[in-house]
Design a protein around this motif. Structure first.
Motif, PDB file in Angstrom:
ATOM      1  N   UNK A  28       0.775  -1.041   0.098  1.00 11.62           N
ATOM      2  CA  UNK A  28       0.354   0.280  -0.648  1.00 11.62           C
ATOM      3  C   UNK A  28       0.902   1.282  -0.029  1.00 11.62           C
ATOM      4  N   UNK A  34      -3.015   0.511  -3.075  1.00 15.73           N
ATOM      5  CA  UNK A  34      -4.212   0.042  -2.384  1.00 15.73           C
ATOM      6  C   UNK A  34      -5.381  -0.433  -2.474  1.00 15.73           C
ATOM      7  N   UNK A  35      -5.170  -1.516  -3.873  1.00 12.64           N
ATOM      8  CA  UNK A  35      -6.242  -2.209  -3.947  1.00 12.64           C
ATOM      9  C   UNK A  35      -6.363  -3.764  -2.348  1.00 12.64           C
ATOM     10  N   UNK A  41      -5.110  -6.130  12.087  1.00 13.17           N
ATOM     11  CA  UNK A  41      -4.107  -6.394  11.838  1.00 13.17           C
ATOM     12  C   UNK A  41      -3.707  -7.805  12.132  1.00 13.17           C
ATOM     13  N   UNK A  75      -5.086  -7.390  -6.178  1.00 14.23           N
ATOM     14  CA  UNK A  75      -6.451  -7.595  -6.878  1.00 14.23           C
ATOM     15  C   UNK A  75      -6.498  -6.588  -8.283  1.00 14.23           C
ATOM     16  N   UNK A  88     -13.895 -11.832 -11.089  1.00 13.70           N
ATOM     17  CA  UNK A  88     -14.155 -10.421 -10.431  1.00 13.70           C
ATOM     18  C   UNK A  88     -16.085  -9.685 -10.801  1.00 13.70           C
ATOM     19  N   UNK A  99     -20.244  -2.259   0.655  1.00  7.24           N
ATOM     20  CA  UNK A  99     -19.073  -1.333   0.979  1.00  7.24           C
ATOM     21  C   UNK A  99     -17.995  -1.569  -0.150  1.00  7.24           C
ATOM     22  N   UNK A 101     -15.152  -2.771   1.252  1.00  2.00           N
ATOM     23  CA  UNK A 101     -14.202  -3.229   1.432  1.00  2.00           C
ATOM     24  C   UNK A 101     -13.707  -4.309   1.565  1.00  2.00           C
ATOM     25  N   UNK A 104     -12.119  -6.748  -1.981  1.00  2.00           N
ATOM     26  CA  UNK A 104     -10.343  -7.522  -3.009  1.00  2.00           C
ATOM     27  C   UNK A 104      -9.736  -8.469  -2.293  1.00  2.00           C
TER      28      UNK A 104
ATOM     29  N   UNK B  18     -14.727  -0.809  -7.132  1.00  2.70           N
ATOM     30  CA  UNK B  18     -14.265  -1.797  -6.165  1.00  2.70           C
ATOM     31  C   UNK B  18     -13.580  -2.917  -6.364  1.00  2.70           C
ATOM     32  N   UNK B  20     -12.363  -3.151  -8.708  1.00  3.21           N
ATOM     33  CA  UNK B  20     -10.582  -4.281  -9.571  1.00  3.21           C
ATOM     34  C   UNK B  20      -9.247  -3.623  -8.523  1.00  3.21           C
ATOM     35  N   UNK B  21     -10.311  -2.805  -7.171  1.00  2.00           N
ATOM     36  CA  UNK B  21      -9.290  -2.349  -6.702  1.00  2.00           C
ATOM     37  C   UNK B  21      -8.994  -1.095  -6.437  1.00  2.00           C
ATOM     38  N   UNK B  25     -11.275   4.539  -0.454  1.00  2.00           N
ATOM     39  CA  UNK B  25     -10.865   4.236   0.933  1.00  2.00           C
ATOM     40  C   UNK B  25      -9.937   5.835   1.759  1.00  2.00           C
ATOM     41  N   UNK B  27      -7.811   5.825   3.085  1.00  5.88           N
ATOM     42  CA  UNK B  27      -6.331   5.468   3.777  1.00  5.88           C
ATOM     43  C   UNK B  27      -5.977   5.160   2.556  1.00  5.88           C
ATOM     44  N   UNK B  28      -6.961   4.980   1.625  1.00  6.14           N
ATOM     45  CA  UNK B  28      -6.381   5.023  -0.326  1.00  6.14           C
ATOM     46  C   UNK B  28      -5.986   6.176  -0.219  1.00  6.14           C
ATOM     47  N   UNK B  30      -3.741   9.399  -0.392  1.00  9.40           N
ATOM     48  CA  UNK B  30      -2.542  10.211  -0.866  1.00  9.40           C
ATOM     49  C   UNK B  30      -2.157  11.747  -1.058  1.00  9.40           C
ATOM     50  N   UNK B 188     -15.951  -3.334   8.415  1.00  9.73           N
ATOM     51  CA  UNK B 188     -14.475  -3.994   8.410  1.00  9.73           C
ATOM     52  C   UNK B 188     -13.360  -2.488   8.289  1.00  9.73           C
ATOM     53  N   UNK B 189     -13.845  -1.188   7.227  1.00 10.14           N
ATOM     54  CA  UNK B 189     -13.093  -0.482   7.677  1.00 10.14           C
ATOM     55  C   UNK B 189     -13.486   0.361   8.660  1.00 10.14           C
ATOM     56  N   UNK B 238     -16.619   4.266   1.665  1.00 11.89           N
ATOM     57  CA  UNK B 238     -16.595   4.437   3.603  1.00 11.89           C
ATOM     58  C   UNK B 238     -16.539   2.365   3.583  1.00 11.89           C
ATOM     59  N   UNK B 239     -16.095   2.203   4.150  1.00  5.31           N
ATOM     60  CA  UNK B 239     -16.137   0.735   4.171  1.00  5.31           C
ATOM     61  C   UNK B 239     -16.946   0.072   5.478  1.00  5.31           C
ATOM     62  N   UNK B 267      -3.040  12.650   9.092  1.00  4.26           N
ATOM     63  CA  UNK B 267      -3.882  11.142   9.161  1.00  4.26           C
ATOM     64  C   UNK B 267      -4.366  10.431  10.051  1.00  4.26           C
ATOM     65  N   UNK B 271      -7.390   1.971  13.806  1.00  2.80           N
ATOM     66  CA  UNK B 271      -6.536  -0.144  13.746  1.00  2.80           C
ATOM     67  C   UNK B 271      -7.653  -1.179  14.572  1.00  2.80           C
TER      68      UNK B 271
END
Lengths: 155, 782
Positions: A28, A34-35, A41, A75, A88, A99, A101, A104, B18, B20-21, B25, B27-28, B30, B188-189, B238-239, B267, B271
């Protein structure tokens, strides 16, 4: 900081990796892929599943350094020349995501399940995906999608 | 063109990215110069802070309450009489009141370094007795969460509709105590945010994983003392939300402060450990209920006392009292009975502030009420479905004002139950129970019903008087110069599929093809103000607003077409991307092109308002839509191990007119899976020091694919008389009934043994304990 070299989605890459950096974080942060998501964790949720040398791996269970020399697919590398992988397409067509999330990791795991067992039944799918959590779909449409995706992969 | 409007089963527009990644979100994202924050969180549930020692070399990287002097605490008051407000400092000041409360923010180039800094901050605490249990919190000698209150009660309410009268007439009186565990919503997110101060625009931009960007903007404005105009909140992909992201976060305020003072982006990404230990924040209710009934099973009255563990602070915007206030008004459920009393307590404890989780208080009240119905049935030796039938609101009573003045808009509740009984085949189950199981397990069947108020309007929320009261929902519709349609809404889609369903609504009104419509959401700079996505409101409210905006846009487009085609606007029909007149037609693209690019072709008396509309919408009545369902669970219990296997699960659901039945089914499957988690697995336990006892997903059990059964869903579609297209909100319903249906089924299976479960989750341990207790009771009696 050590440098590692590996193949990611068919392309050779070299990048620095902190000795304590997990492979999921490396993909990432260092490679911008970032997919591959991070959800727990502690290797329970499965959103970071990728393929390492053909095996489905939770990328938070490996240090980036351990992937030196490996062949990695994420992904982003699953679709070929813009065409979605049959798994897919099956996820999209069966409304197997909400959603998006967990998707992937769910797809990457399902591809390996279907490849290793083309005649997957619902029970095998449910148990094969035990390490992948989804909070939106209730799994029902995911099961339908994986069944259809496996059939499409068989051709 | 294939049908693409209301009722079409279209695959979702949002899925390509979604799959295709390429979802984005928080966290993605930059952004150049971004640094990471880690928080020092309280390890204790209740303590005075004697001192905080930040190592000298971390000056400028670590900040505490002393640095954030000008930041106001988060306060979410209500207008309910007797409510005690709490001030939630964004970084703890003087005292900590729950494990995980923020004490300091540490900022470094990456998260690992920021966590290293956090580990070096030393806090000297004076531990105080922790308030770990809501019933003990109500006792006179309890420690106090907020010292100046004098007790631990945010709010106490009482409604009494001539309860005494019921007792005199009743043939049976049944009393039970029920409780539901505290849970962690666990999208999950996790949560996360990035804050940025733009010196040129003098604007704070906060990217946040939130369900309500406009409310976060209002909250930031209040806490930071800066204008709304100087704040932009962006909610990217939003996850998952489920209520967990329906809040102004102290973390968001801290990040915003830091970005404004440090000159670079900051940021924070929550977790899983933070998620579980600092934010187990929903569902924990306790009830004592007495039901009075005649000998035929007709309810004469319900007398209830309900306590909700509201945690340490009143969260913004929903407050500490939304759950308990709702309990009092919705406990009667789908039933019609003449007498009712409900006494509620919103108790403060040393736990994370409570938030409304999918279904809000309904999951708890459905558990209490539906288990009571079964308890009454056992007392009278009746079939539980017969007791339900005797008490359900009947279709000929609709619309119906119930005992708490809830206005049920439409539906046929008995029919939903009849269909469920038939689908689960109750007769066959009773025969199978008589025969017994060859594997030694016992089987049981359980039912539960609810109705779900959704799309709550102004009149409902004004009474509560919390910081957020929904008014007219607005949408913006705009034709682009090439004949595309942009829809902008202030609510947010994070799994609900609004990019698809709102496009279907627009197609229904304007006849513009699905692939030419784009739904924009999640950015306060581009969208009209909205209270956001909560309370199953978006299909009714945003859908109604989109339809209204498209109606007005259609009128404008027809006006231009009529000028060009030399006919009356009323002669024009919009269909399949075309405006069709009596003697000619134009494409929508041609109309848009003429307006934007060739105005010289328009006559001088054309309506100057153009092809962009913002419109507001409320249903004809704003007291909410009431979708409803009957659930039935058939399951097997191993009486030695307490293990439960769900053999069949049926839902008969009525959500009014369905815009996209595929998406509705998905919402029901997903909600029901969360309900199964509530019923059987999910529990955040706390010890006597109010320490949470789970910190990873190996000890907080979310149901996986092997735990969730295949669910059979059947639809009824009774339109709401008050909404556009007759739609109702359905997003939460799936999660409401499973704990009640499953527990009723377990109690049905254990009935011959005399065991009864009254707490969720119904874990194997609790089942075995109930069996052992029933056995020893029998032996004592013998």
């Amino acid at each position: 900081m050590p440098t590692i070299s590996l193949t990611v989605n068919g392309k050779p890459v070299s990048a620095e990796a902190d000795t304590r950096q997990l492979l999921s974080v490396f993909l990432r942060e260092q490679l911008g892929l970032t997919g591959t998501h991070i959800g727990c964790d502690t290797s329970q949720c499965g959103v970071c599943v990728i393929h390492v040398d053909g095996k489905a791996v939770k990328s938070c269970t490996m240090l980036a350094l351990q992937a030196d020399g490996a062949d990695v697919t994420t992904i982003e590398g699953l679709a070929s020349e813009g065409e979605m992988h049959p798994m897919q397409e099956a996820f999209r067509d069966h409304h197997a995501l909400q959603c998006g999330f967990c998707t992937p990791g769910m797809v990457m795991m399902s591809v390996v399940l279907a490849r290793d067992n083309p005649d997957l039944d619902d029970d095998a799918i449910r148990h094969g995906l035990e390490g992948n959590l989804c909070r939106c779909t209730g799994y029902q449409n995911i099961i339908h999608a994986v069944r259809a995706g496996a059939k499409a992969m068989k051709g | 063109m294939k049908k693409q409007g209301v009722g079409a089963r279209l695959i979702r527009k949002e899925d390509d990215r979604y799959m295709r990644g390429r979802g984005e979100f928080v966290g993605d994202i930059r952004l150049a110069g971004m640094q990471d924050a880690a928080f020092v969180r309280s390890p204790l549930a209740h303590a005075r802070i004697k001192s905080i020692k930040v190592p000298d070399d971390l000056a400028g990287c670590v900040f505490t309450a002393a640095d954030l002097d000008e930041v106001k605490p988060i306060t979410a008051v209500t207008a309910l009489p007797g409510f005690k407000p709490s001030d939630q400092p964004v970084l703890a000041r003087g005292k900590v009141r729950h494990v995980g409360e923020l004490v300091a923010i540490c900022i470094a180039p990456d998260r690992a370094e920021a966590e290293d800094m956090a580990a070096r901050v030393e806090i000297d605490f004076d531990a105080l007795p922790a308030v770990h249990d809501m019933l003990m919190a109500r006792e006179k000698d309890s420690a106090l969460v907020h010292d100046h209150w004098g007790d631990n009660i945010f709010l106490e309410t009482l409604v009494d509709d001539d309860m005494k009268a019921a007792a005199g007439e009743a043939a049976v009186k049944v009393t039970r105590a029920f409780s539901t565990a505290r849970q962690c919503m666990s999208p999950i997110e996790g949560r996360g945010a990035i804050a940025h101060w733009d010196g040129r625009l003098e604007q704070l931009t906060v990217h946040s994983s939130t369900q309500m960007p406009h409310i976060v903007r209002s909250g930031l404005s209040e806490c930071l003392g800066i204008d709304h105009g100087a704040i932009r909140v962006i909610a990217p992909d939003v996850g998952g939300g489920f209520g967990y992201k329906g809040i102004l976060l102290p973390e968001e305020v801290c990040l915003a402060w830091a970005a404004m003072h440090l000159g670079h982006l900051v940021r924070w990404l929550e977790d899983r450990r933070e998620n579980l230990t600092a934010s187990a924040n929903c569902r924990e209710h306790h009830y004592v209920v007495t039901a009075y009934a005649d000998k035929e099973g007709k309810l004469l009255g319900i007398d209830a006392e309900a306590t909700v563990d509201s945690g340490a602070y009143s969260a913004y915007p929903f407050s500490a009292c939304l759950e308990a206030a709702q309990v009092a008004s919705i406990l009667p459920g789908v039933y019609d009975f003449p007498h009712y009393r409900c006494h509620t307590f919103s108790a403060a404890t040393n736990k994370a502030p409570i938030l409304p989780y999918r279904g809000v208080a309904r999951t708890g009240v459905c558990f209490a009420m539906e288990l009571m119905i079964d308890a009454v049935a056992r007392e009278l030796d009746m079939e539980p479905t017969d007791v339900r039938m005797k008490n359900l609101v009947r279709p000929e009573q609709m619309p119906f004002d119930n005992i708490t003045n809830k206005h049920f808009d439409s539906g046929d509740y008995p029919e939903a139950l009849r269909r469920t009984v038939e689908a689960i085949d109750l007769t066959a189950v009773r025969q199978r129970q008589k025969k017994g199981e060859s594997d030694g397990r016992v089987i049981g069947v359980g039912f539960a019903m609810y109705c779900e108020q959704a799309a709550h309007g102004t009149s409902v929320y004004a009474g509560w008087g919390i910081p957020m009261v929904p008014g007219h929902e607005q949408a913006n519709a705009r034709l682009t110069p090439d004949g595309g349609l942009e829809i902008r809404i202030g609510a947010h889609s994070h799994g609900q599929g609004l990019e698809t369903t709102l496009s279907q609504v627009a197609n229904e009104v304007l006849g513009i093809a699905h692939d030419k419509i784009k739904v924009v959401h999640g950015d306060t700079a581009f969208t009209p103000y909205s209270t956001g996505t909560w309370g199953s409101r978006c299909m009714v409210m945003s859908g109604g607003a989109v339809a209204e905006a498209c109606d007005q846009l259609a009128e404008r487009a027809r006006g231009i077409a009529a000028k060009m085609l030399q006919c009356k606007p009323t002669d024009i029909t919009l269909k399949d991307n075309r405006a069709i007149g009596p003697s000619g037609e134009l494409t929508i693209e041609e109309i848009a092109y003429i307006w934007y690019r060739r105005p010289q072709d328009l006559p001088p008396d054309v309506n100057p308002s153009g092809l962009e509309v913002t419109a507001g919408y409320k249903p004809e009545r704003d007291s909410g839509t009431f979708s409803y369902a009957a659930h039935a669970a058939l399951l097997a219990v191993d009486t030695l191990t307490g293990e439960v296997e769900i053999l069949d699960y049926v839902i008969v659901e009525d959500g009014g007119v369905l815009v996209n039945p595929m998406i509705v089914d998905g919402q029901i499957f997903g909600g029901a899976a969360q309900g199964v988690g509530t019923a059987l697995y999910e529990e955040m336990r706390f010890d006597a020091d109010a320490q949470p006892l789970a910190s990873t997903l190996s000890d907080y059990l979310l149901p996986g694919p092997a735990e969730i059964p295949s669910i059979r869903v059947f639809h009824m579609e009774t339109p709401s008389p008050y909404t556009r297209f007759g739609v109702k909100g359905i997003g939460e319903g799936g999660a409401i009934a499973p704990p009640a249906a499953i527990t009723n089924a377990i109690n049905d299976a254990l009935k011959p043994m005399g065991a009864e479960l009254t707490m969720s989750p119904v874990t194997p341990r609790r089942i075995v304990e109930a069996i052992v207790a029933a056995r020893s009771e029998k032996e004592t009696a013998a």
